[in-house]
Design a protein around this motif. Structure first.
Motif, mmCIF file in Angstrom:
data_model
loop_
_atom_site.group_PDB
_atom_site.id
_atom_site.type_symbol
_atom_site.label_atom_id
_atom_site.label_comp_id
_atom_site.label_asym_id
_atom_site.label_seq_id
_atom_site.Cartn_x
_atom_site.Cartn_y
_atom_site.Cartn_z
ATOM 1 N N MET A 1 0.851 -1.192 0.000
ATOM 2 C CA MET A 1 0.000 0.000 0.000
ATOM 3 C C MET A 1 0.886 1.241 0.000
ATOM 4 O O MET A 1 1.829 1.335 0.784
ATOM 5 N N GLY A 2 0.566 2.193 -0.878
ATOM 6 C CA GLY A 2 1.381 3.388 -0.959
ATOM 7 C C GLY A 2 0.586 4.649 -0.666
ATOM 8 O O GLY A 2 -0.621 4.728 -0.946
ATOM 9 N N TYR A 3 1.258 5.634 -0.080
ATOM 10 C CA TYR A 3 0.620 6.892 0.305
ATOM 11 C C TYR A 3 1.492 8.067 -0.135
ATOM 12 O O TYR A 3 2.721 7.957 -0.202
ATOM 13 N N PHE A 4 0.829 9.197 -0.391
ATOM 14 C CA PHE A 4 1.530 10.435 -0.714
ATOM 15 C C PHE A 4 1.141 11.502 0.301
ATOM 16 O O PHE A 4 -0.045 11.718 0.579
ATOM 17 N N ALA A 5 2.161 12.174 0.854
ATOM 18 C CA ALA A 5 1.936 13.262 1.812
ATOM 19 C C ALA A 5 2.717 14.482 1.366
ATOM 20 O O ALA A 5 3.944 14.415 1.218
ATOM 21 N N SER A 6 2.033 15.584 1.154
ATOM 22 C CA SER A 6 2.741 16.807 0.764
ATOM 23 C C SER A 6 3.533 17.370 1.933
ATOM 24 O O SER A 6 4.562 18.025 1.737
ATOM 25 N N VAL A 19 6.377 10.024 -0.761
ATOM 26 C CA VAL A 19 5.661 8.771 -0.995
ATOM 27 C C VAL A 19 6.222 7.737 -0.024
ATOM 28 O O VAL A 19 7.448 7.570 0.067
ATOM 29 N N PHE A 20 5.331 7.081 0.718
ATOM 30 C CA PHE A 20 5.795 6.007 1.604
ATOM 31 C C PHE A 20 4.882 4.803 1.450
ATOM 32 O O PHE A 20 3.692 4.929 1.159
ATOM 33 N N THR A 21 5.475 3.638 1.610
ATOM 34 C CA THR A 21 4.734 2.394 1.429
ATOM 35 C C THR A 21 4.731 1.591 2.713
ATOM 36 O O THR A 21 5.620 1.732 3.561
ATOM 37 N N VAL A 22 3.713 0.737 2.832
ATOM 38 C CA VAL A 22 3.513 -0.076 4.030
ATOM 39 C C VAL A 22 3.383 -1.533 3.633
ATOM 40 O O VAL A 22 2.645 -1.876 2.699
ATOM 41 N N GLU A 23 4.120 -2.387 4.331
ATOM 42 C CA GLU A 23 4.012 -3.833 4.146
ATOM 43 C C GLU A 23 4.034 -4.506 5.504
ATOM 44 O O GLU A 23 4.898 -4.214 6.339
ATOM 45 N N ASP A 24 3.064 -5.390 5.739
ATOM 46 C CA ASP A 24 2.999 -6.177 6.972
ATOM 47 C C ASP A 24 3.053 -5.299 8.219
ATOM 48 O O ASP A 24 3.703 -5.643 9.216
ATOM 49 N N GLY A 25 2.365 -4.160 8.156
ATOM 50 C CA GLY A 25 2.267 -3.301 9.324
ATOM 51 C C GLY A 25 3.480 -2.450 9.603
ATOM 52 O O GLY A 25 3.542 -1.783 10.644
ATOM 53 N N CYS A 26 4.441 -2.423 8.672
ATOM 54 C CA CYS A 26 5.661 -1.626 8.858
ATOM 55 C C CYS A 26 5.891 -0.728 7.643
ATOM 56 O O CYS A 26 5.373 -0.990 6.548
ATOM 57 N N PRO A 36 2.646 12.213 -6.661
ATOM 58 C CA PRO A 36 1.598 11.365 -6.073
ATOM 59 C C PRO A 36 1.379 10.066 -6.819
ATOM 60 O O PRO A 36 1.155 9.014 -6.202
ATOM 61 N N GLY A 37 1.445 10.143 -8.149
ATOM 62 C CA GLY A 37 1.214 8.932 -8.928
ATOM 63 C C GLY A 37 -0.147 8.331 -8.606
ATOM 64 O O GLY A 37 -1.155 9.031 -8.483
ATOM 65 N N GLN A 38 -0.186 7.027 -8.419
ATOM 66 C CA GLN A 38 -1.427 6.322 -8.106
ATOM 67 C C GLN A 38 -1.598 6.101 -6.604
ATOM 68 O O GLN A 38 -2.488 5.362 -6.182
#
Length: 373
Positions: A1-6, A19-26, A36-38
């Protein structure tokens, strides 16, 4: 899951367009200056969920009076709504049975979610009667083998212990530290020489600076002066404008810097709730506006939340935003030796973060990468 924060604060620095991504709660990756992309675009300032190393109660429950795992769940849920993702539940001076029951609850909660409950803070019972505050004089006592065995349990996560250096010898402080306990000076009337010996022996903290400790004077620095003087000592500070004058709070922040000054609440049961009182060992403590007091007027902890603490620090004390947020996130996490997992948003950190608006009001919270509000 990926997120974008200005707007993004990683625990140390403010960054833009992350842009930061999350895998397995980390947190799996963090990329600044990105598009931002998608990715899911998040509003507000994104920052780590805050860390509070001194929480006696909250959400209507007082840990000493109900030392069970359900209390910790109630406290943790209440504080998460105000932006605090990691709490050190605090057992104040009591008998060994209550302390042991509380430790059992901590072990259970820590195993279930070590980021939410990273450990336990034992505030006492090895304190100074002269600076006991609301602590029970009947239960203040010297360190014994029973307490040492309790403090050095290996299933409690991080163990923070507040002691009065005049009641616990440097040799015992070293023994505790070598066993993995984080030792902090508090509720103490010690002079500077005694404090320096405690710090040299391995103590690394000062509990709620200025409160319940010997003051800085011209001829005797006391605990306050000693803690401010030592570059290796972390200081907790209750910025509710009740425990510490804003000028004194600002001076402490200037002297210690944002890497050794950490915001704490010392919160009791009514915090993050509508409760107007709580009971401690049969004594009723009343909520009076922004304070908690005994019948004789003694301050008895606070109803402060970390959300309010950062607001007071940023807007009332006029401390820079980056420093304010650091003192509520990575600095307490570093004090606990846990900044690789809590209080930061870096690769490998637990995916616990919050979104705040320009007034530093919490808008949304995430725990283990899941949005909780």
């Amino acid at each position: 899951m990926g997120y974008f924060a200005s707007q993004f604060f990683d625990g140390y620095r403010l960054q833009s367009n992350v842009v930061f991504t999350v895998e397995d709660g980390c947190i799996a990756s963090v990329t600044p200056d990105a598009e931002p992309g998608q990715h899911d675009v998040l509003d507000g300032l994104i920052m780590p969920a805050m860390v509070d190393v001194q929480v006696n109660g909250g959400g209507g429950v007082q840990f000493n009076e109900a030392p069970v795992a359900d209390s910790l769940l109630q406290m943790s849920r209440a504080y998460l709504t105000t932006g605090t993702g990691s709490i050190m539940p605090t057992l104040i001076t009591d008998d060994i049975a209550v302390m042991s029951a509380g430790a059992d609850a901590i072990a259970e909660a820590h195993k279930a979610d070590p980021a939410a409950i990273p450990g336990v803070h034992f505030e006492g019972p090895h304190l100074s009667a002269a600076k006991k505050g609301m602590h029970s004089a009947a239960h203040i006592r010297p360190l014994s083998d029973d307490e040492f065995a309790l403090f050095t349990r290996k299933d409690l996560g991080r163990v923070l212990l507040t002691v009065a250096p005049e009641t616990v010898s440097p040799e015992d402080i070293t023994r505790l530290v070598e066993a993995g306990v984080i030792v902090s000076a508090g509720h103490t009337n010690a002079d500077a020489d005694t404090c320096f010996k405690a710090f040299d022996a391995g103590a690394t903290g000062a509990t709620h600076l200025y409160n319940a400790m010997s003051a800085l004077t011209s001829r005797e620095p006391g605990v306050v002066g000693s803690a401010l003087y030592r570059d290796d000592v972390y200081c907790g500070l209750i910025v509710d404008h009740q425990h510490v004058h804003p000028v004194s709070a600002t001076l402490a922040i200037r002297l210690k810097g944002d890497d050794k000054l950490m915001l704490v609440t010392d919160a009791m049961a009514p915090a993050a709730s509508d409760a107007d009182h709580f009971i401690y060992q049969g004594i009723k403590v009343l909520r009076q506006g922004p304070t908690l007091k005994l019948a004789d007027g003694t301050l008895a902890g606070s109803v402060l939340t970390m959300e309010e603490a950062i607001q007071h620090t940023r807007f009332d004390l006029n401390i820079a935003l980056e420093s304010t947020l650091k003192m509520a996130t990575s600095t307490p996490a570093n004090f606990l030796g846990l900044s690789s997992s809590i209080g930061t948003l870096q690769t490998g950190s637990q995916a616990n973060w919050i979104a705040v608006n320009d007034a530093l009001q919490v808008q949304r919270v995430w725990r283990n990468g899941v949005c909780m509000s």
